[in-house]
Scaffold this motif. Structure first.
Motif, short mmCIF file in Angstrom:
data_model
loop_
_atom_site.label_atom_id
_atom_site.label_comp_id
_atom_site.label_asym_id
_atom_site.label_seq_id
_atom_site.Cartn_x
_atom_site.Cartn_y
_atom_site.Cartn_z
N CYS A 15 0.83 -1.22 0.00
CA CYS A 15 0.00 0.00 0.00
C CYS A 15 0.86 1.27 0.00
CB CYS A 15 -0.92 0.01 1.21
SG CYS A 15 -2.21 -1.23 1.14
N ALA A 16 2.07 1.19 0.55
CA ALA A 16 2.96 2.34 0.60
C ALA A 16 3.93 2.37 -0.58
CB ALA A 16 3.73 2.34 1.92
N ALA A 48 -0.92 -10.61 -3.45
CA ALA A 48 -0.33 -10.57 -2.12
C ALA A 48 -0.16 -9.12 -1.71
CB ALA A 48 1.01 -11.31 -2.11
N GLY A 49 -1.25 -8.52 -1.29
CA GLY A 49 -1.20 -7.13 -0.84
C GLY A 49 -0.69 -7.05 0.59
N HIS A 50 0.01 -5.95 0.88
CA HIS A 50 0.55 -5.77 2.23
C HIS A 50 0.67 -4.27 2.51
CE1 HIS A 50 4.60 -4.93 0.54
NE2 HIS A 50 4.27 -5.86 -0.34
N ASP A 51 0.98 -3.93 3.76
CA ASP A 51 1.05 -2.53 4.18
C ASP A 51 2.38 -1.86 3.86
OD1 ASP A 51 -1.53 -2.57 5.19
OD2 ASP A 51 -0.86 -3.26 7.17
N GLY A 52 3.38 -2.62 3.48
CA GLY A 52 4.71 -2.08 3.25
C GLY A 52 4.85 -1.32 1.96
N GLY A 53 6.09 -1.05 1.61
CA GLY A 53 6.39 -0.31 0.39
C GLY A 53 6.80 -1.25 -0.73
N HIS A 54 7.84 -0.84 -1.47
CA HIS A 54 8.35 -1.61 -2.60
C HIS A 54 9.29 -2.68 -2.06
CE1 HIS A 54 8.88 -2.02 -6.93
NE2 HIS A 54 10.15 -2.27 -6.68
#
Length: 69
Positions: A15-16, A48-54
């Motif tokens: 997400c980021a 595979a969505g997550h809260d992190g960045g790249h």
């Protein structure tokens, strides 16, 4: 993506991550998953969505590879 179907595919998106806005990425994934669903193999494509960045989710990616290799 429909050109590589039925090969397994995992998309990892944070997400980021500045490479793309995650709601658009999820919408495109749903479009990409349509051929897999049409063939009755929706388990071969994963978002595979997550809260992190790249970044890579190594554990989740390896689990997906172990399932299909």
């Amino acid at each position: 993506v429909s050109l590589i179907c039925p090969r397994p595919l995992q998309i990892q998106q944070g997400c980021a991550d500045g490479i793309g806005w995650w709601p658009h990425q999820e919408a495109e994934f749903r479009r990409a998953a349509a051929p897999y669903k049409g063939l009755g193999i929706p388990d071969r494509i994963e978002y595979a969505g997550h809260d992190g960045g790249h970044e890579v989710l190594v554990g989740r990616g390896l689990q997906f590879l172990e399932t299909f290799l």
